[in-house]
Design an enzyme around this catalytic site. Structure first.
Site, PDB file in Angstrom:
ATOM      1  N   GLY A  72       0.820  -1.214   0.000  1.00  0.00           N
ATOM      2  CA  GLY A  72       0.000   0.000   0.000  1.00  0.00           C
ATOM      3  C   GLY A  72       0.845   1.252   0.000  1.00  0.00           C
ATOM      4  N   SER A 110       0.272   2.077  11.407  1.00  0.00           N
ATOM      5  CA  SER A 110       1.333   3.087  11.543  1.00  0.00           C
ATOM      6  C   SER A 110       1.097   3.984  12.748  1.00  0.00           C
ATOM      7  CB  SER A 110       1.367   3.947  10.275  1.00  0.00           C
ATOM      8  OG  SER A 110       2.156   5.098  10.484  1.00  0.00           O
ATOM      9  N   TYR A 135      -2.960   9.606   5.060  1.00  0.00           N
ATOM     10  CA  TYR A 135      -2.292   8.300   5.203  1.00  0.00           C
ATOM     11  C   TYR A 135      -2.623   7.658   6.561  1.00  0.00           C
ATOM     12  CZ  TYR A 135       1.723   5.350   6.469  1.00  0.00           C
ATOM     13  OH  TYR A 135       2.519   4.339   6.935  1.00  0.00           O
ATOM     14  N   LYS A 139      -4.808   4.146   7.614  1.00  0.00           N
ATOM     15  CA  LYS A 139      -4.336   3.048   8.473  1.00  0.00           C
ATOM     16  C   LYS A 139      -5.361   2.765   9.581  1.00  0.00           C
ATOM     17  CE  LYS A 139      -0.384   2.009   6.505  1.00  0.00           C
ATOM     18  NZ  LYS A 139      -0.094   0.660   5.999  1.00  0.00           N
TER      19      LYS A 139
HETATM   20  C1  15L Z   1       5.463   5.633   8.510  1.00  0.00           C
HETATM   21  O1  15L Z   1       4.333   5.200   8.680  1.00  0.00           O
HETATM   22  C2  15L Z   1       6.124   5.568   7.188  1.00  0.00           C
HETATM   23  O2  15L Z   1       5.705   4.457   6.432  1.00  0.00           O
HETATM   24  C3  15L Z   1       7.623   5.587   7.307  1.00  0.00           C
HETATM   25  O3  15L Z   1       8.163   5.855   6.031  1.00  0.00           O
HETATM   26  C4  15L Z   1       8.124   6.638   8.311  1.00  0.00           C
HETATM   27  O4  15L Z   1       7.831   7.919   7.814  1.00  0.00           O
HETATM   28  C5  15L Z   1       7.454   6.393   9.644  1.00  0.00           C
HETATM   29  O5  15L Z   1       6.054   6.336   9.518  1.00  0.00           O
HETATM   30  C6  15L Z   1       7.814   7.457  10.693  1.00  0.00           C
HETATM   31  O6  15L Z   1       6.906   7.998  11.326  1.00  0.00           O
HETATM   32  O7  15L Z   1       8.998   7.686  10.905  1.00  0.00           O
END
Ligand code: 15L
Length: 272
Positions: A72, A110, A135, A139
């Protein structure tokens, strides 16, 4: 018993780190990604798929006992992109997994699901979501979809709110949310094997002294992280010195994901 695991997003950074650990522990690993994978090991099979193509996703899940869904859109993007990959695509994946008799799903959620909480707050898995981006919102949808498929269709699901997977924490925020790949694998194995799992949300963080999160749900399921962000403090502090201050993002758990496009009332956001 989990024998055959489908790994989506297998060509990405986290996918590439998980592959060797998965293929050592499980009999067969199906690798799926929109990008080509040309180096399958003996017990890996490549089945390319774009998440919004139901036929390709159905072919990818065929014969899998479990899915580790990393695929994704991995960062903030226009809604059309987030929607296609993480809303419609996640729905397509869960429908296909259910139709194929998949028993377990480990979902790469995330930290951006709760990224608008101030860094001073300590969050557990029961606190309401406060997404910091389209984003992060997508999630949260994925986590809710896992709840639906567990409660209504009997799947066993684990959503891991991943902090930041890397060999070392990349800045001060990552000192709080860093996740060593081996600790991530430990959580993935809990999702694939824990006998009493129904549907759970855990935080994907190593043993970090500066954590924002109460990860008792992961500990209840047996998680015992073996890596500590503080062992790399000097690296993180030095890296932070090369980064410009972000007066909004530096106060939010989600960092720059929260300050990007921000035109709200910071005091209200921080103190509500
Ligand atoms: C995430 O969800 C991202 O996929 C990753 O690339 C980072 O940016 C990470 O969070 C983060 O918060 O460091």
């Amino acid at each position: 018993m989990t024998q055959t695991v489908l790994l989506t997003g297998a060509a990405g950074d986290i996918g590439s780190r998980l592959r060797p650990m998965l293929r050592t522990r499980y009999g067969r690993v199906i690798l799926s990604d929109r990008t080509e994978i040309d180096d399958p090991a003996a017990n890996e099979e490549v089945r390319p798929a774009v998440l919004d193509d139901p036929d390709a996703v159905a072919r990818a899940v065929e014969g899998a006992d479990a899915v580790v869904h990393l695929g994704g859109q991995p960062v903030e993007a226009e809604w059309s992109t987030v929607n296609a990959s993480n809303i419609q695509g996640m729905m397509t994946l869960m429908q296909a997994a259910h139709a194929a008799g998949v028993a377990r799903v480990v979902f790469a959620s995330s930290n951006h699901v709760i990224g608008m909480y101030p860094r001073t707050a300590r969050i557990d898995h029961e606190r309401p979501v406060r997404p910091d981006s389209r984003y992060g919102l997508s999630k949260a949808f994925g986590e809710a979809l896992c709840a639906l498929y567990a409660d209504k269709h009997g799947m066993r699901c684990l959503s891991i709110r991943i902090g930041n997977v890397a060999d070392q924490p990349a800045d001060l925020r990552r000192l709080s949310i860093w996740l060593h790949p081996e600790d991530l694998f430990q959580l993935v194995v809990i999702g694939l094997e824990h006998p009493d799992l129904h549907n759970a949300i855990v935080f994907g963080a190593s043993d970090n002294a500066m954590t924002f999160w109460d990860n008792r749900e992961a500990f209840r399921l047996g998680y015992r992280p073996t890596h500590r962000a503080e062992d790399h403090r000097n690296v993180a502090v030095a890296a932070q010195e090369r980064i410009d201050p972000d007066p909004i993002g530096d106060r939010l758990q989600g960092g720059g994901f929260g300050s990007d496009e921000f035109d709200g009332d910071l005091d209200r956001t921080l103190w509500s």
